[in-house]
Design a protein around this motif. Structure first.
Motif, short mmCIF file in Angstrom:
data_model
loop_
_atom_site.label_atom_id
_atom_site.label_comp_id
_atom_site.label_asym_id
_atom_site.label_seq_id
_atom_site.Cartn_x
_atom_site.Cartn_y
_atom_site.Cartn_z
N ARG A 80 2.28 1.60 -3.47
CA ARG A 80 1.30 1.68 -4.56
C ARG A 80 0.53 2.99 -4.55
N ASP A 81 0.16 3.47 -3.36
CA ASP A 81 -0.72 4.63 -3.28
C ASP A 81 0.00 5.94 -2.97
N ASP B 167 -6.66 -5.16 -5.54
CA ASP B 167 -5.41 -5.61 -6.15
C ASP B 167 -4.95 -6.98 -5.65
N ARG C 30 -7.68 -1.06 -1.69
CA ARG C 30 -6.56 -1.55 -2.49
C ARG C 30 -6.33 -3.04 -2.22
N ASN D 184 -8.56 3.52 2.16
CA ASN D 184 -7.93 3.27 0.86
C ASN D 184 -7.12 1.98 0.87
N TYR E 260 0.83 -1.21 0.00
CA TYR E 260 0.00 0.00 0.00
C TYR E 260 0.87 1.26 0.00
#
Length: 651
Positions: free
Chosen positions: A327-328, A349, A345, A341, A324
């Motif tokens: 990725r974010d 994902d 995710r 979030n 995370y």
């Protein structure tokens, strides 16, 4: 073998580690694992900074020896890194005897080279920030002098100090920046350093005499070396400089200093100047990343979001947190750690895409080939599509990882994950399994799916090491930890004939309706009192109405932002250069640095009060005030709907 030396800042032991302070260390671990996979001999360094007045005061408050306090607090960082599976090669402490010897040796060389002299310092000093401020820089509140960085009261200090001739290295540093354009990243952080160089560096006070918890100055022990100078030298002391020449010459210069943006000046200007002074090579790159907020708010114990990363790991797993974060949150910029979030995710994902791909594939191998990896033979055009995407993904992934573009690397990898899922739909193995004449084609499809999963496991391993190991174990790959190397990132290396292990899915869906979140924000103190104040304000406003003529006294104008830069030594202020059309250019200072990056403001058309009396903020004149709307911790500038000429009057 190629070498790679990566460092984190050493963490000051005055606070418990939390997700914000863990972020850099996790990034350093990901880079280290990636470089090892690519065949590099890696030396990964982290540690703790344990000297200075703050530590001494904290120890006195607890009525214990400062070393005892440091041992306790440093141990917490060490334990946390172990539990987060951080693969650092060394953990340095500034109270280590070896480090302290190196600091004295280093400073003595600077003295010998004529770069240190004795003088007198006068100025306002902030103990929590370990920083001096000038009269122009400090702020005032309730008749008290306040630190512009942390908001605490400062004290006037006069003391004899040793000074480093930092100004001497202004031009050499400019030259180095010019000849090494990638020395500091991201680009906008480099530009901040160049502006400091353009304004000229001032000599730096590097000793203190008001306390004794630190490294004594060579030949003058009543002085202790400034905590920041002491701390920076850890990057060479950890390599045994100057005694262990073999280790030092093997890894120095550092390939990458990972730091938070607030300490960029120390690492990009002061540290290189110190190295120039003693004649050592400069690090190849300094990367200053942004800050983390949690659920949209600054990390704070009072809000309940200064959470121990172990609590997050216990709830979601180490790999999920690492995924995370990469990725974010775009590495280099400020980012928000949102638990909502993260869950989204995770389900999207990791469950829908990755876990389902692995579980579906292995279930079909179990059904059609008695769990044995089949031999590929009969090929089709769709196989070429998959193989082409695998090869292009490997290339893109490595290119992004080499540039520390982790979000991009994962985006490209997930294109492969999603297409591999699509490959199942395109090849329809459930139909092939019904026709014995298509058994060879089915074997190729199953092999290609598992080989793709194997390569995905390798590429994901630096970021999600436990997940990679689980994938390899399911594919019956022997010695999975040793399997992670560059030589295996090739199509067709999966060994046929071995039995796969289906087991449980790698990730299981979170039911958001039943799931109990880890981060529960505390209600802010005085919330009810705040509501009463707001109600009172509304009551007052109802009784204080203004007429149109009164309102016309306020001159509201459209202004276009031409330039924006953070005010030095302030966490809140940004200086803006504005175009007001016929009214000319205008400079204002606004407290929006916690909400906007300067580079993202340029070109915006905002609304300002143009006839406000000039005011000075940190010694900088501000001629006007921008308008913004704020609710809770979110602030948004008022802008125009479409393009309109700068200077246009709001009526």
């Amino acid at each position: 073998m190629k070498k790679f030396y990566v460092t984190t800042p050493i963490y000051y032991v005055n606070a418990e580690p939390h997700i914000g302070s863990s972020y850099t260390t996790i990034v350093g671990d990901i880079i280290s694992r990636y470089k090892r996979m690519r065949g590099y001999d890696v030396f990964y360094l982290t540690g703790t900074d344990e000297h200075g007045q703050k530590i001494l005061q904290a120890a006195k408050a607890k009525n214990i020896d400062p070393q005892e306090l440091c041992n306790e607090l440093s141990g917490k960082f060490k334990t946390l890194w172990e539990e987060l599976q951080i693969t650092n090669d060394y953990f340095v402490r500034t109270t280590d005897e070896q480090h302290m010897k190196t600091v004295q040796f280093f400073v003595e060389k600077m003295l010998e080279n004529g770069d240190i002299y004795k003088g007198k310092y006068e100025g306002w000093y902030c103990v929590p920030c370990e920083t001096y401020w000038t009269n122009e820089e400090i702020e005032e509140k309730d008749g008290k002098k306040i630190c512009p960085s942390c908001g605490r009261e400062v004290n006037w200090v006069e003391e004899e100090n040793y000074f480093f001739r930092l100004s001497k290295y202004n031009e050499p540093l400019k030259k180095h920046f010019k000849e090494n354009p990638d020395f500091v990243e991201p680009e906008f952080r480099k530009n901040e350093m160049l502006k400091i160089l353009e304004s000229g560096l001032k000599d730096l006070s590097i000793t203190r005499t008001t306390f004794n918890w630190g490294v004594p100055m060579p030949n003058d022990p009543k002085h202790v070396i400034y905590v920041w100078v002491d701390a920076l030298i850890n990057y060479v002391s950890a390599l045994g400089y100057p005694e262990n020449k073999e280790l030092f010459e093997k890894y120095w210069p550092a390939d990458l200093h990972l730091i938070g943006k607030e300490i960029n000046r120390f690492h990009s200007l002061i540290w290189p100047a110190m190295l120039m002074s003693v004649g050592l090579p400069l690090p190849k790159k300094v990367f200053a990343h942004g800050w983390l907020t949690v659920n949209g708010q600054k990390i704070s114990k009072s809000l309940g979001n200064a959470i121990d990363p172990r609590v997050l790991v216990k709830a979601y797993g180490n790999d999920v947190i690492r995924y995370y974060l990469m990725r974010d949150i775009v590495f280099g910029k400020d980012g928000d750690f949102s638990e909502d979030n993260l869950i989204t995710r995770y389900n999207s994902d990791l469950v829908n895409d990755l876990s389902n791909l692995v579980h579906r594939t292995l279930s079909m191998v179990n059904k059609y080939f008695d769990s044995k990896i089949p031999e590929p033979s009969e090929k089709a055009e769709v196989d070429n599509q998959l193989h082409d995407l695998i090869n292009s993904t490997i290339e893109k992934y490595e290119n992004y990882m080499d540039k520390y573009l982790f979000t991009h690397a994962l985006e490209s990898l997930w294109e492969l994950v999603r297409f591999t899922n699509k490959y199942i739909d395109l090849t329809e193995p459930w139909l092939l399994g019904k026709d014995e004449s298509k058994k060879m084609r089915l074997a190729t499809v199953m092999y290609n799916l598992m080989d793709s999963i194997r390569i995905i496991g390798l590429l994901i391993s630096p970021i999600m090491p436990d997940t990679a190991i689980k994938i390899f174990e399911k594919l019956s790959i022997e010695e999975p930890e040793k399997y992670i190397n560059n030589e295996n990132i090739k199509i067709g290396l999966l060994q046929s004939g071995k039995k796969v292990n289906i087991g449980d899915p790698i990730f299981k869906r979170i039911d958001v309706k039943k799931w109990e979140k880890v981060i529960v924000m505390k209600k802010e103190e005085g919330k009810m009192e705040e509501k009463k104040v707001e109600a009172k304000k509304e009551e007052i406003m109802e009784n204080v109405l203004i007429d149109i003529d009164y309102f016309k006294n306020v001159d509201l104008r459209v202004a276009k932002i031409l330039e924006a830069e953070k005010v030095k030594k302030s966490k809140k202020l940004i200086k803006l250069q504005l175009d007001l059309g016929e009214l000319g250019k205008r400079q204002i200072v606004a407290g929006i640095a916690n909400y906007y990056e300067p580079e993202n403001l340029i070109g915006k058309r905002i609304i300002i009060v143009a006839n406000l009396k000039p005011a000075k903020l940190m010694g900088i004149e501000s001629n006007g005030m921008l308008l913004a709307a704020k609710i809770n911790d979110k602030l948004v500038l008022l802008t125009t709907d479409g393009d309109i000429e700068p200077g246009a009057k709001i009526s």
